[in-house]
Design an enzyme around this catalytic site. Structure first.
Site, PDB file in Angstrom:
ATOM      1  N   TRP A  67       0.827  -1.211   0.000  1.00 35.16           N
ATOM      2  CA  TRP A  67       0.000   0.000   0.000  1.00 35.16           C
ATOM      3  C   TRP A  67       0.863   1.265   0.000  1.00 35.16           C
ATOM      4  CZ3 TRP A  67      -1.538  -3.988   3.513  1.00 35.16           C
ATOM      5  CH2 TRP A  67      -2.682  -4.670   3.133  1.00 35.16           C
ATOM      6  N   CYS A  85      -2.952   3.556   3.262  1.00 35.86           N
ATOM      7  CA  CYS A  85      -3.554   2.296   2.836  1.00 35.86           C
ATOM      8  C   CYS A  85      -4.365   2.537   1.573  1.00 35.86           C
ATOM      9  CB  CYS A  85      -4.415   1.694   3.946  1.00 35.86           C
ATOM     10  SG  CYS A  85      -5.101   0.078   3.555  1.00 35.86           S
ATOM     11  N   CYS A  86      -5.677   2.628   1.700  1.00 38.16           N
ATOM     12  CA  CYS A  86      -6.549   2.698   0.530  1.00 38.16           C
ATOM     13  C   CYS A  86      -7.379   3.966   0.500  1.00 38.16           C
ATOM     14  CB  CYS A  86      -7.495   1.499   0.525  1.00 38.16           C
ATOM     15  SG  CYS A  86      -6.702  -0.083   0.831  1.00 38.16           S
ATOM     16  N   GLY A 143      -9.804  -1.208  -2.552  1.00 40.61           N
ATOM     17  CA  GLY A 143      -8.931  -0.132  -2.111  1.00 40.61           C
ATOM     18  C   GLY A 143      -7.497  -0.288  -2.555  1.00 40.61           C
TER      19      GLY A 143
END
Length: 748
Positions: free
Chosen positions: A326, A410-411, A726
């Protein structure tokens, strides 16, 4: 700060950023918006082509070795643990590796020695006796957590009610403002931290003041180590970058130091493309950089990001499939003064998906606004069409709470760079919570008592033996309150112990000392829950029990509205549950006064959650995956793509500032007869979705039959990339179960 000719600040505008640490002000004063097209872009340089091909060879070898190329299990990885490493020194213009060899993974036991040990064993290695001896007398984050977990917390964890907690590994989701090293040089950052340290010596020595003084000491210590790490490669990062190459390299060193030290769940990058563009455009104007050399800097920077690796257990990989790191980069968006923050380097970053071939990392995230330049929107649409490697997030929603200098961890998790940090906390299985309620707190699969003992489904029936919606809802919301209290307290323990035993010195050194903290909670299975409650409310649902007296299935008679069809009856249920859950979380204070945030995000753990959850009142069968993120459940959208998007858009960002993930699969032919029409329609679709309040959209543009072929012969499609929830993965590295789950999703 006094301006100095040696500091690399010549010809840059503004004074505020020179007098205190303020990268945002530097960017606003100096960036050049770009509203043109992509015709200026160039292919990979000869040097980059050599590096790309060598990396792809290593990547193939890594796959042959089961997904892990090499492990250094002899020593603990840290900022200075390994000598300088190169992929091909002669052709690298941006240098630096986590260890002394490309793709070799280091051993990071600070999160938990057991996880490090298990990870090494899983790939045919053994943690060295020296490391085992060192950690025999050292408390890890995981040790500290399990010393103080309560029995109730362990039950929620072990029975899949709360899953993916960062209690055995690095928590991640902290984004250092890596640009600070390039703009100010490390010496100035050390000086500022020293000033804060002295200031913290005045006044009452509270717990927090003592803690901050120790943290500042450690931050300064690791900033010195960061300088020494760069010296291994022949670079002195004491002072600011003087040109574009140094700006990219210095920023990468800051990020590299962070990923050497921390094995986090999401080691995101932040927002560097507009920052880099300032240096690149200056050098091009000064005649010391060509467009080919500018693209080469970005290509090689991105290639280094693709090479990031962490050592993790097979169980971790079951939750977060595809070996993701990520490394999220936020691209585009709008400045608060109304200018677009799209630059030529925004294009250059996306163009790496062509020059380096398609790949899931870094996690390219376009900050979409209705006011973005039209030519940039169309180029984004082209990249999505060609690669399915881009996600989109609503800049017009995020800019109000987070300003115009935020990054995405992260997303979907926004935070203001250098000003905020996040305590990450996985998510809860809200569907299983409903089933526990119906069984008086007992697990529908194991029979274990998880919630405090309470009346079961018999007390929630009405005439005819069918479930009464009002009674079920009342009991469910009571259970939400109990879960949320346990959830917050569990997170408080985890992050207290992580700060104590696995503190991220480099990343936190690249934040303001007085940082605002966010604590991220999450819900998994919202569409399955909404459909289940809808079935109970609008149809007739009769519980079916086994010999234990536990409800294991349901007889459903009649029709009921399902989430994803723009029907208020069920969409309102989803909205109400989310809002109630968030308000319930806020009843329990967070560690270090962190602000509660909530996400609707599953990563790929929607498969694991489904495996741990029995039959549900909506008709989903035991073991079947949930839908990812906030997605409607597979193939229940009966009224088309716009209705599906409208249902998700109703979920309010006001209650979900950790993000609302929506993964959307559409066949290219449904968007138009030619590429021009397809690109225009993708752009229009994104404009409409975000205008209606939608927050995030993954756009997968594959023919289902092509994915089916890749599912049956994954080795023949090594670079086929899909967005899952994501983030993106190479389709072929997913397990058979996960590939099938992607195929089972709705394709419009």
């Amino acid at each position: 700060m006094q301006e100095n000719k040696n500091q690399g600040w010549d010809n840059f505008k503004g004074t505020k950023w020179k007098n205190k640490i303020d990268v945002r002000h530097f960017i606003v004063k100096n960036f050049t918006p770009y509203k043109g097209g992509h015709d200026f872009l160039v292919g990979a340089s000869a040097k980059t082509a050599v590096l790309r091909d060598k990396y792809l060879e290593l990547l193939n070898e890594e796959k042959k070795r089961g997904g892990v190329y090499k492990i250094d299990s002899e020593k603990v990885i840290s900022v200075l643990s390994h000598d300088a490493g190169y992929l091909d020194k002669e052709n690298e213009v941006i240098v630096g590796l986590q260890t002394d060899e490309p793709l070799k993974r280091g051993l990071n036991p600070f999160g938990g020695i057991r996880m490090a040990r298990t990870s090494a064993i899983a790939y045919g290695h053994k943690v060295s006796d020296l490391v085992e001896e060192q950690f025999k007398y050292k408390t890890t984050h995981n040790d500290g957590v399990y010393r103080v977990y309560t029995p109730e917390m362990k039950k929620f964890r072990n029975n899949g009610v709360i899953t993916g907690l960062p209690d055995a590994y690095g928590r991640g989701r902290i984004i250092g403002d890596y640009r600070r090293v390039a703009l100010y040089g490390v010496d100035k950052l050390i000086e500022e931290k020293m000033n804060d340290f002295v200031e913290m010596g005045n006044g009452y020595m509270s717990d927090e003041r003592i803690r901050l003084r120790e943290e500042l000491y450690r931050q300064r210590e690791f900033l010195w180590k960061l300088k020494d790490m760069a010296l291994l490669y022949g670079h002195d990062i004491s002072n600011p970058a003087k040109n574009a190459k140094e700006a990219v390299q210095w920023t990468y060193y800051a990020y590299l130091g962070a990923i050497k030290e921390a094995n986090g769940a999401a080691m995101s990058l932040g927002r560097v493309s507009t920052f880099f563009d300032i240096y690149i455009e200056k050098d091009i104007a000064d005649g010391i950089l060509t467009e080919t050399e500018a693209q080469e800097l970005i290509d090689q920077f991105v290639l280094k990001l693709r090479m990031a690796r962490h050592l993790r257990t097979p169980e971790y990989n079951d939750l977060f499939v595809g070996d993701p790191t990520w490394v999220t980069e936020a691209i585009g968006g709008m400045c608060e003064d109304g200018r677009t923050m799209v630059t030529k380097t925004s294009f250059r970053f996306l163009h790496t998906l062509y020059n380096l071939e398609t790949a899931p990392e870094p996690n390219m995230t376009v900050l979409w606004s209705k006011d973005l330049p039209e030519k940039f929107k169309l180029y984004c649409a082209k990249v999505s069409h060609d690669t399915s490697s881009v996600q989109y997030e609503n800049d017009d929603l995020m800019r109000e709470p987070f300003g115009d200098d935020y990054g995405i961890a992260c997303c979907v998790s926004a935070m203001t760079l250098g000003k905020q940090m996040q305590y990450f906390g996985a998510r809860c299985n809200i569907v299983k919570l409903l089933l526990l309620c119906l069984n008086g707190g007992k697990d529908e699969m194991t029979g274990d008592q998880i919630l405090p003992e309470s009346p079961n489904y018999k007390e929630m029936l009405k005439d005819g033996g069918v479930l009464d919606y009002k009674k079920v809802k009342k009991r469910f919301l009571e259970s939400v309150d109990y879960l949320c209290e346990q959830y917050v307290n569990t997170m408080n323990i985890i992050h207290f112990m992580h700060d104590k035993y696995a503190y991220e010195k480099v990343q936190m050194a690249l934040h303001d000392t007085k940082v605002e903290r966010l604590m991220a909670f999450g819900i998994a299975g919202i569409s399955v829950l909404a459909d289940s409650l809808s079935a109970i409310k609008y149809a007739k649902v009769t519980p079916i029990t086994d010999e234990r007296g536990i409800v294991v299935d349901y007889l459903v008679e009649g029709e009921f509205p399902t989430f994803g069809n723009d029907e208020e009856g069920v969409d309102d249920i989803a909205k109400e549950v989310v809002e109630y859950f968030y308000s319930s979380l806020k009843k329990t204070p967070c560690y270090r006064d962190a602000i509660h945030t909530l996400s609707l995000l599953t990563i790929t753990s929607n498969v694991v959650y489904g495996k741990l959850t029995g039959n549900t009142p909506c008709g989903r069968k035991e073991g079947e995956p949930f839908a990812p993120g906030a997605n409607p459940y597979h193939n229940r959208e009966k009224h088309g793509a716009l209705a599906s998007l409208n249902s998700v858009a109703k979920l309010s960002y006001d209650y979900c500032k950790d993000g609302i993930s929506n993964t959307f699969s559409i066949a290219p032919k449904s968007l138009g007869k030619n590429e021009k029409m397809i690109f225009e329609n993708i752009s229009a679709l994104l404009d409409g979705y975000f205008k209606s309040g939608g927050f995030h959209l993954n756009v997968n543009m594959h023919k289902k039959e092509d994915l089916q072929k890749a599912h049956e012969a994954p080795k023949e499609y090594p670079n086929l990339t899909v967005r899952v929830s994501g983030y993106a993965v190479r389709f072929g590295v997913l397990s058979t179960k996960h590939r099938q789950e992607v195929l089972d999703r709705t394709f419009f």
